[in-house]
Design a protein around this motif. Structure first.
Motif, mmCIF file in Angstrom:
data_model
loop_
_atom_site.group_PDB
_atom_site.id
_atom_site.type_symbol
_atom_site.label_atom_id
_atom_site.label_comp_id
_atom_site.label_asym_id
_atom_site.label_seq_id
_atom_site.Cartn_x
_atom_site.Cartn_y
_atom_site.Cartn_z
ATOM 1 N N CYS A 179 0.815 -1.222 0.000
ATOM 2 C CA CYS A 179 0.000 0.000 0.000
ATOM 3 C C CYS A 179 0.847 1.271 0.000
ATOM 4 O O CYS A 179 0.321 2.379 -0.067
ATOM 5 N N GLY A 180 2.159 1.119 0.128
ATOM 6 C CA GLY A 180 3.027 2.289 0.076
ATOM 7 C C GLY A 180 3.173 3.028 1.401
ATOM 8 O O GLY A 180 3.856 4.047 1.467
ATOM 9 N N HIS A 181 2.529 2.530 2.466
ATOM 10 C CA HIS A 181 2.651 3.162 3.783
ATOM 11 C C HIS A 181 4.132 3.214 4.208
ATOM 12 O O HIS A 181 4.874 2.261 4.011
ATOM 13 N N LYS A 182 4.517 4.373 4.780
ATOM 14 C CA LYS A 182 5.923 4.560 5.176
ATOM 15 C C LYS A 182 6.025 5.067 6.596
ATOM 16 O O LYS A 182 5.188 5.841 7.045
ATOM 17 N N GLU A 183 7.059 4.657 7.295
ATOM 18 C CA GLU A 183 7.369 5.224 8.610
ATOM 19 C C GLU A 183 8.876 5.365 8.711
ATOM 20 O O GLU A 183 9.621 4.616 8.089
ATOM 21 N N ALA A 184 9.303 6.340 9.497
ATOM 22 C CA ALA A 184 10.736 6.482 9.749
ATOM 23 C C ALA A 184 10.905 6.805 11.221
ATOM 24 O O ALA A 184 10.026 7.413 11.843
ATOM 25 N N ARG A 185 11.977 6.375 11.796
ATOM 26 C CA ARG A 185 12.225 6.615 13.202
ATOM 27 C C ARG A 185 13.702 6.940 13.408
ATOM 28 O O ARG A 185 14.577 6.295 12.841
ATOM 29 N N ASP A 186 13.916 7.967 14.187
ATOM 30 C CA ASP A 186 15.251 8.398 14.544
ATOM 31 C C ASP A 186 15.892 7.348 15.449
ATOM 32 O O ASP A 186 15.269 6.925 16.403
ATOM 33 N N ARG A 187 17.108 6.938 15.155
ATOM 34 C CA ARG A 187 17.740 5.937 16.012
ATOM 35 C C ARG A 187 18.574 6.552 17.128
ATOM 36 O O ARG A 187 19.064 5.851 18.002
ATOM 37 N N ALA A 188 18.757 7.871 17.059
ATOM 38 C CA ALA A 188 19.594 8.509 18.072
ATOM 39 C C ALA A 188 18.838 8.606 19.400
ATOM 40 O O ALA A 188 17.627 8.696 19.433
ATOM 41 N N VAL A 189 19.589 8.597 20.472
ATOM 42 C CA VAL A 189 19.007 8.777 21.801
ATOM 43 C C VAL A 189 19.414 10.174 22.245
ATOM 44 O O VAL A 189 20.588 10.536 22.178
ATOM 45 N N TYR A 190 18.443 10.987 22.642
ATOM 46 C CA TYR A 190 18.745 12.373 23.003
ATOM 47 C C TYR A 190 18.715 12.603 24.507
ATOM 48 O O TYR A 190 17.977 11.946 25.234
ATOM 49 N N ARG A 191 19.525 13.548 24.895
ATOM 50 C CA ARG A 191 19.477 13.999 26.276
ATOM 51 C C ARG A 191 18.906 15.406 26.242
ATOM 52 O O ARG A 191 19.276 16.212 25.383
ATOM 53 N N TYR A 192 17.987 15.726 27.138
ATOM 54 C CA TYR A 192 17.401 17.057 27.208
ATOM 55 C C TYR A 192 17.811 17.673 28.523
ATOM 56 O O TYR A 192 17.710 17.025 29.570
#
Ligand SMILES: [Zn+2]
Ligand SMILES: [Zn+2]
Length: 200
Positions: A49-62
């Motif tokens: 169906c062409g559905h797409k997802e992307a996810r950042d692999r970095a872990v951030y500190r705030y």
């Protein structure tokens, strides 16, 4: 004589996302999709169906770091509450004198998230169900992709299994396999199940 040389431990695992990809079920249409990853991100795309997802692999500190307006000391307060991490400015207390003041929230990439294992038939990036997943006596039997499926069939139907040669080959791909798959009394039936998935 049908012999097979086994492959190194990480050949087919969650790390396959970095090479050939992991075949999964699309969460939208249940069709076949692929999870891939590079250093920074993980991606899902559905071949149906062409559905797409992307996810950042970095872990951030705030954190908020500032010089206190009251006591003049420099401080840093880590923001661990995920809901508060979305703000650009937060009121925090100076850890030395307790004075509350607004400060800018800084976001720093700390590390790249470690790649988890395949568990309960799902991959660790988006927690999507594997495409090649079936069960044998209540236990999951799965393959990350078509190459892995072919490897399992060859490995389990071989008469002779050899370890790969080379220095540092401590663990092999077959070490991933649960005992019930390697037990000779189950092998033939499991190969049948795997071949059925291969035809789908
Ligand atoms: Zn889809
Ligand atoms: Zn202070």
């Amino acid at each position: 004589m049908n012999r097979i040389v086994d492959k190194p431990y990480f050949t087919y695992s969650a790390y396959s996302a970095l090479t050939y990809g992991i075949q999964v079920k699309c969460p939208k249409c249940q069709g076949p999709g692929m999870v891939t990853a590079d250093k920074d991100s993980a991606y899902f795309r559905c071949l149906c169906c062409g559905h797409k997802e992307a996810r950042d692999r970095a872990v951030y500190r705030y954190d908020v770091h500032n010089q206190c307006k009251n006591c003049g000391r420099y401080y840093r307060v880590d923001i661990e509450d995920e809901e508060r991490q979305h703000f650009s400015v937060l009121h925090v207390d100076c850890p030395y004198c307790g004075t509350t003041m607004p400060g800018k929230v800084h976001k720093t990439a700390e590390a790249y998230s470690y790649i988890g294992e395949i568990e309960n038939g799902t991959e660790p990036f988006f927690c999507l169900e594997l495409w090649f997943l079936t069960s044998f006596q209540g236990k999951p039997v799965w393959a990350v992709n078509r190459e892995h499926l072919a490897y399992l069939i060859n490995y389990l139907s071989a008469d002779l299994r050899e370890k790969p040669t080379g220095i540092n080959v401590m663990k092999t791909q077959a070490d991933h396999l649960p005992t019930f798959m390697k037990t000779s009394k189950n092998r033939e039936r499991i190969v049948k199940l795997l071949k059925k998935m291969q035809e789908e």
